[in-house]
Write an enzyme that holds these catalytic residues in place. Structure first.
Site, PDB file in Angstrom:
ATOM      1  N   CYS A  22      52.413  36.467  37.508  1.00  0.00           N
ATOM      2  CA  CYS A  22      52.709  35.042  37.744  1.00  0.00           C
ATOM      3  C   CYS A  22      54.101  34.665  37.220  1.00  0.00           C
ATOM      4  O   CYS A  22      54.656  33.630  37.605  1.00  0.00           O
ATOM      5  CB  CYS A  22      51.646  34.165  37.090  1.00  0.00           C
ATOM      6  SG  CYS A  22      49.974  34.619  37.601  1.00  0.00           S
TER       7      CYS A  22
ATOM      8  N   ASP B 250      41.459  39.563  43.508  1.00  0.00           N
ATOM      9  CA  ASP B 250      41.949  39.108  44.818  1.00  0.00           C
ATOM     10  C   ASP B 250      41.325  39.854  45.998  1.00  0.00           C
ATOM     11  O   ASP B 250      41.380  39.367  47.129  1.00  0.00           O
ATOM     12  CB  ASP B 250      43.473  39.279  44.897  1.00  0.00           C
ATOM     13  CG  ASP B 250      44.230  38.262  44.074  1.00  0.00           C
ATOM     14  OD1 ASP B 250      43.585  37.392  43.468  1.00  0.00           O
ATOM     15  OD2 ASP B 250      45.467  38.356  44.036  1.00  0.00           O
TER      16      ASP B 250
ATOM     17  N   THR C  52      28.813  45.037  43.992  1.00  0.00           N
ATOM     18  CA  THR C  52      28.990  45.206  45.441  1.00  0.00           C
ATOM     19  C   THR C  52      27.658  45.644  46.055  1.00  0.00           C
ATOM     20  O   THR C  52      26.626  45.654  45.374  1.00  0.00           O
ATOM     21  CB  THR C  52      30.050  46.283  45.740  1.00  0.00           C
ATOM     22  OG1 THR C  52      29.523  47.547  45.312  1.00  0.00           O
ATOM     23  CG2 THR C  52      31.376  45.989  45.038  1.00  0.00           C
TER      24      THR C  52
ATOM     25  N   LYS D 289      43.580   2.449  31.315  1.00  0.00           N
ATOM     26  CA  LYS D 289      42.808   2.907  32.480  1.00  0.00           C
ATOM     27  C   LYS D 289      43.587   4.100  33.017  1.00  0.00           C
ATOM     28  O   LYS D 289      44.571   3.928  33.754  1.00  0.00           O
ATOM     29  CB  LYS D 289      42.728   1.826  33.550  1.00  0.00           C
ATOM     30  CG  LYS D 289      41.973   0.587  33.149  1.00  0.00           C
ATOM     31  CD  LYS D 289      41.872  -0.338  34.365  1.00  0.00           C
ATOM     32  CE  LYS D 289      41.254  -1.673  34.005  1.00  0.00           C
ATOM     33  NZ  LYS D 289      42.254  -2.689  33.637  1.00  0.00           N
TER      34      LYS D 289
ATOM     35  N   ILE E 274      28.772  50.037  41.699  1.00  0.00           N
ATOM     36  CA  ILE E 274      30.173  49.680  41.957  1.00  0.00           C
ATOM     37  C   ILE E 274      30.316  48.156  41.911  1.00  0.00           C
ATOM     38  O   ILE E 274      29.610  47.418  42.602  1.00  0.00           O
ATOM     39  CB  ILE E 274      30.667  50.205  43.327  1.00  0.00           C
ATOM     40  CG1 ILE E 274      30.426  51.713  43.449  1.00  0.00           C
ATOM     41  CG2 ILE E 274      32.154  49.882  43.504  1.00  0.00           C
ATOM     42  CD1 ILE E 274      30.872  52.317  44.769  1.00  0.00           C
ATOM     43  N   TYR E 275      31.255  47.713  41.104  1.00  0.00           N
ATOM     44  CA  TYR E 275      31.563  46.291  40.964  1.00  0.00           C
ATOM     45  C   TYR E 275      32.963  46.049  41.525  1.00  0.00           C
ATOM     46  O   TYR E 275      33.772  46.970  41.611  1.00  0.00           O
ATOM     47  CB  TYR E 275      31.534  45.882  39.486  1.00  0.00           C
ATOM     48  CG  TYR E 275      30.187  46.110  38.839  1.00  0.00           C
ATOM     49  CD1 TYR E 275      29.289  45.067  38.707  1.00  0.00           C
ATOM     50  CD2 TYR E 275      29.824  47.373  38.367  1.00  0.00           C
ATOM     51  CE1 TYR E 275      28.051  45.267  38.123  1.00  0.00           C
ATOM     52  CE2 TYR E 275      28.581  47.585  37.790  1.00  0.00           C
ATOM     53  CZ  TYR E 275      27.695  46.534  37.669  1.00  0.00           C
ATOM     54  OH  TYR E 275      26.465  46.718  37.096  1.00  0.00           O
TER      55      TYR E 275
HETATM   56  P1  FAD Z   1      46.347  42.528  40.666  1.00  0.00           P
HETATM   57  O1  FAD Z   1      46.673  41.777  39.442  1.00  0.00           O
HETATM   58  O2  FAD Z   1      47.288  42.443  41.823  1.00  0.00           O
HETATM   59  O3  FAD Z   1      46.131  44.048  40.265  1.00  0.00           O
HETATM   60  C1  FAD Z   1      45.727  44.996  41.213  1.00  0.00           C
HETATM   61  C2  FAD Z   1      46.288  46.335  40.783  1.00  0.00           C
HETATM   62  O4  FAD Z   1      45.571  47.372  41.434  1.00  0.00           O
HETATM   63  C3  FAD Z   1      47.751  46.534  41.196  1.00  0.00           C
HETATM   64  O5  FAD Z   1      48.551  46.776  40.062  1.00  0.00           O
HETATM   65  C4  FAD Z   1      47.734  47.725  42.115  1.00  0.00           C
HETATM   66  O6  FAD Z   1      48.844  48.590  41.947  1.00  0.00           O
HETATM   67  C5  FAD Z   1      46.464  48.433  41.694  1.00  0.00           C
HETATM   68  N1  FAD Z   1      45.868  49.256  42.752  1.00  0.00           N
HETATM   69  C6  FAD Z   1      45.590  48.874  44.019  1.00  0.00           C
HETATM   70  N2  FAD Z   1      45.015  49.890  44.690  1.00  0.00           N
HETATM   71  C7  FAD Z   1      44.929  50.934  43.830  1.00  0.00           C
HETATM   72  C8  FAD Z   1      44.431  52.257  43.944  1.00  0.00           C
HETATM   73  N3  FAD Z   1      43.892  52.689  45.079  1.00  0.00           N
HETATM   74  N4  FAD Z   1      44.516  53.054  42.862  1.00  0.00           N
HETATM   75  C9  FAD Z   1      45.051  52.618  41.699  1.00  0.00           C
HETATM   76  N5  FAD Z   1      45.548  51.372  41.542  1.00  0.00           N
HETATM   77  C10 FAD Z   1      45.474  50.530  42.591  1.00  0.00           C
HETATM   78  N6  FAD Z   1      47.877  33.119  40.282  1.00  0.00           N
HETATM   79  C11 FAD Z   1      47.702  31.982  39.595  1.00  0.00           C
HETATM   80  O7  FAD Z   1      46.543  31.589  39.362  1.00  0.00           O
HETATM   81  N7  FAD Z   1      48.769  31.253  39.145  1.00  0.00           N
HETATM   82  C12 FAD Z   1      50.052  31.649  39.364  1.00  0.00           C
HETATM   83  O8  FAD Z   1      50.999  30.984  38.925  1.00  0.00           O
HETATM   84  C13 FAD Z   1      50.266  32.824  40.106  1.00  0.00           C
HETATM   85  N8  FAD Z   1      51.529  33.247  40.376  1.00  0.00           N
HETATM   86  C14 FAD Z   1      51.704  34.408  41.037  1.00  0.00           C
HETATM   87  C15 FAD Z   1      53.007  34.834  41.283  1.00  0.00           C
HETATM   88  C16 FAD Z   1      53.228  36.040  41.935  1.00  0.00           C
HETATM   89  C17 FAD Z   1      54.631  36.462  42.216  1.00  0.00           C
HETATM   90  C18 FAD Z   1      52.125  36.830  42.333  1.00  0.00           C
HETATM   91  C19 FAD Z   1      52.356  38.133  43.035  1.00  0.00           C
HETATM   92  C20 FAD Z   1      50.826  36.412  42.115  1.00  0.00           C
HETATM   93  C21 FAD Z   1      50.608  35.196  41.465  1.00  0.00           C
HETATM   94  N9  FAD Z   1      49.320  34.729  41.226  1.00  0.00           N
HETATM   95  C22 FAD Z   1      49.129  33.560  40.545  1.00  0.00           C
HETATM   96  C23 FAD Z   1      48.136  35.455  41.703  1.00  0.00           C
HETATM   97  C24 FAD Z   1      47.576  36.371  40.619  1.00  0.00           C
HETATM   98  O9  FAD Z   1      48.599  37.162  40.111  1.00  0.00           O
HETATM   99  C25 FAD Z   1      46.472  37.216  41.211  1.00  0.00           C
HETATM  100  O10 FAD Z   1      45.439  36.342  41.632  1.00  0.00           O
HETATM  101  C26 FAD Z   1      45.887  38.212  40.231  1.00  0.00           C
HETATM  102  O11 FAD Z   1      46.883  39.053  39.726  1.00  0.00           O
HETATM  103  C27 FAD Z   1      44.825  39.066  40.919  1.00  0.00           C
HETATM  104  O12 FAD Z   1      44.327  40.010  40.034  1.00  0.00           O
HETATM  105  P2  FAD Z   1      43.716  41.386  40.560  1.00  0.00           P
HETATM  106  O13 FAD Z   1      43.278  42.123  39.362  1.00  0.00           O
HETATM  107  O14 FAD Z   1      42.763  41.137  41.638  1.00  0.00           O
HETATM  108  O15 FAD Z   1      44.936  42.117  41.264  1.00  0.00           O
END
Ligand code: FAD
Length: 559
Positions: free
Chosen positions: A42, A278, A268, A429, A273-274
């Protein structure tokens, strides 16, 4: 007990560290294909803009620090390429060595996030998404290398696109922002984003809505409005899609929205598996149906709660409200729940309230205007959504409303909230209480309102529009054809009002409400223009702009 976690940022690392805190003896392995774990995605746009000057402050943890504090086995540069749910193994590719190993798990957590939905390729123009530390390094290098009068094209006017625009402008780049829909920031309604678009334009940003890339050749891109641009580089922020390749390889169920389907415990369709973050379909708090909500708070929270579940606790997700906030230069925009557009598209009955209060008591210096919108279920008085745009105080109010929604408070119930008040912080208010008062007046039939986009039809049907602001305000800008009778003179000038239905309006809706009450008690059929002249002007101005943009775009597309 061995838990393997795929993905080492928001959801994955929250799961890993919570699991360790719950179980000192658990074996926990985290595979992350990128070079970094637990970084502040973020914060990435703000490193581009130099606001977060120190790159290392984005890197919150390293595999070494996580091993030292949490005894986690974190392997960066390792991509999980498939899952065998029967054998309970994952195949892992060591990206540096090129070797593949098979790793067993008892429980598996997929926290693989979402992937950028990339726009069409642009030969000859460097193009980057803004998702990772490596992206930011690459964009930073392009900014440094850009020509004397550097320019960039940002594709996508969502949260990340807007943050990219602001930070590129900070670096002296001339930015063109294109957005396929007719407005930027589509989670908010059109009239609410008008101040944001104005703010962007006032900083020299060329904002083009209802426009996308038509074709790209060599060092130029042709837009659908006919414009040809030669930017030094392109930032592609056209959105994300859930990463579901691994889920598919494991034969897991994917929901109708395209995210991995999970139960309230984030399990899931395979019991071992969980999935969190995103990549996962959430339950929408307003509809109760599946939704994609790609926000950091949910990813972190569900990462933590999935560790609780693996640790044997009965932890369940609450539905997602989609609470979100963004700051673009001096303007802050926030939302929670559904927009009017969503409700209308779903055919769901709703009541709309616009208010324009000040962030705190106006007699105390520094108060800033807020524009607030509340969407209410007319049957149950439930809060369906809210949007707030302004400066100071947006964050506090949207969070109060998010809490109210989570706690099941009604819209009228907002009037009864006892919120902290001193003149520096709010009003006796509070703006949230005021939303509740309007909601209560509408619920009880004390007042009736009409929306800015309903005004023309109501006037065509014979209603007279009465502007109850002062003559000075009326002269400074008025809705064409309105009759000006200031509210303070209204009781004495009732005879001047023509027969038939009346619509009253003031600047923001408050004097209009008083006028409507006076006229109602004199037996007149009267409604108040919700949000007053300010909401009408924002909505009408946006409609005019987007219809002009659509005409330009259609003309461009036809050449
Ligand atoms: P991520 O944090 O994206 O992590 C997923 C990880 O899995 C990645 O590092 C990837 O490399 C790894 N991966 C994927 N596939 C594989 C694989 N097959 N093997 C090994 N590793 C793998 N949200 C907010 O609420 N407020 C904000 O201000 C905000 N700003 C943001 C700004 C930017 C520029 C970005 C990109 C996102 C922003 N977000 C924000 C969204 C937030 O970052 C995401 O919602 C959050 O990071 C999702 O978490 P996650 O764990 O699902 O995925």
């Amino acid at each position: 007990m061995k838990t393997v976690i795929v993905g080492g940022v928001a959801g994955g690392m929250s799961a890993a560290t919570r699991l360790r805190r719950l179980d000192e003896s658990a074996e926990i392995v985290v595979f992350e294909r990128g070079p970094y774990v637990s970084y502040a995605n973020c914060g990435l746009p703000y490193h581009v803009g130099g606001v977060i000057a120190d790159r290392s402050s984005l890197l919150l943890q390293t595999p070494e620090s996580l091993a030292a504090r949490f005894r986690l086995d974190v392997r960066t540069g390792h991509e999980v390429i498939s899952v065998d749910p029967v054998a309970r193994t994952v195949s892992v590719l060591d990206l540096a060595a090129g070797d593949t190993v098979i790793e067993h798990y008892d429980e598996l957590v997929l926290a693989v996030g979402a992937a950028a939905r990339e726009a069409a390729g642009h030969p000859g123009i460097p193009t980057h998404t803004l998702r990772t530390v490596e992206d930011v390094d690459a964009i930073g290098a392009l900014v440094e290398a850009a020509a004397d009068h550097p320019s960039a094209l940002v594709v996508g006017g969502g949260f990340i696109g807007l943050e990219a625009v602001e930070n590129l402008v900070r670096r002296g780049i001339h930015v063109t922002l294109i957005q396929r829909p007719a407005q930027i920031l589509t989670p908010l309604d059109a009239e609410m984003v008008a101040p944001l678009e104005a703010q962007l334009r006032s900083h020299g940003v060329d904002v083009r809505t209802a426009v996308t890339i038509d074709s790209a050749v060599s060092d130029a891109v042709l837009l659908t409005d006919g414009t040809e641009l030669r930017p030094d580089f392109i930032v592609d922020a056209s959105g994300v899609v859930p990463s579901i390749d691994l889920a598919r390889s494991a034969g897991l169920r994917v929901g109708p929205t395209g995210g991995i389907a999970v139960d309230p415990s984030n399990r899931t369709s395979d019991e071992h598996i969980y999935a969190v973050g995103d990549g996962v379909e959430k339950v929408d708090a307003v509809s109760g149906e599946g939704a994609l909500v790609t926000m950091a708070g949910l990813a972190n929270r569900h990462g933590r709660s999935v560790a609780d579940v693996i640790g044997g606790r009965d932890e369940r997700n609450t539905p997602a409200l989609g609470t979100a906030i963004v700051k673009v230069f001096d303007t802050v925009a926030a939302r929670v729940g559904w927009s009017e557009r969503q409700l209308a598209a779903a055919g769901r009955p709703h009541r709309v309230i616009h208010t324009h209060p000040a962030s705190h008591a106006t007699y105390y210096p520094g108060a800033e205007p807020l524009s607030m919108k509340l969407l209410v279920d007319p049957e149950s008085d439930a809060i369906l959504g809210a949007q707030i745009v302004g400066g100071a105080g947006v964050d506090k109010r949207i969070d109060v409303i998010a809490v109210a929604m989570a706690g099941g408070l009604t819209a009228s119930g907002l009037a009864r909230l006892e919120l902290a008040y001193a003149p520096q912080f709010g009003s006796a208010k509070d703006p949230v209480n005021q939303l509740g008062y309007v909601a209560d007046n509408l619920r009880t039939g004390t007042t009736r309102t009409i929306q800015w986009h309903e005004l023309a039809a109501a006037r065509e049907a014979g209603a007279t529009l009465v502007d109850v602001r002062t003559a000075l305000e009326h002269a400074a800008g008025a809705i064409p054809g309105s009759l000006n009778i200031p509210v303070d003179e209204l009781r004495d000038r009732l005879a001047e009002l023509p027969d038939g239905p009346l619509i009253v309006h003031c600047q923001v809706g408050q004097r209009g409400h008083t006028a409507a009450r006076i006229l109602d008690q004199h037996g007149r059929d009267v409604v108040n223009l919700d949000g007053g002249y300010r909401t009408w002007a924002a909505g009408e101005g946006r409609s005019r702009q987007s219809s002009m943009a659509e005409q330009d775009s259609a003309a461009g597309a036809s050449v």
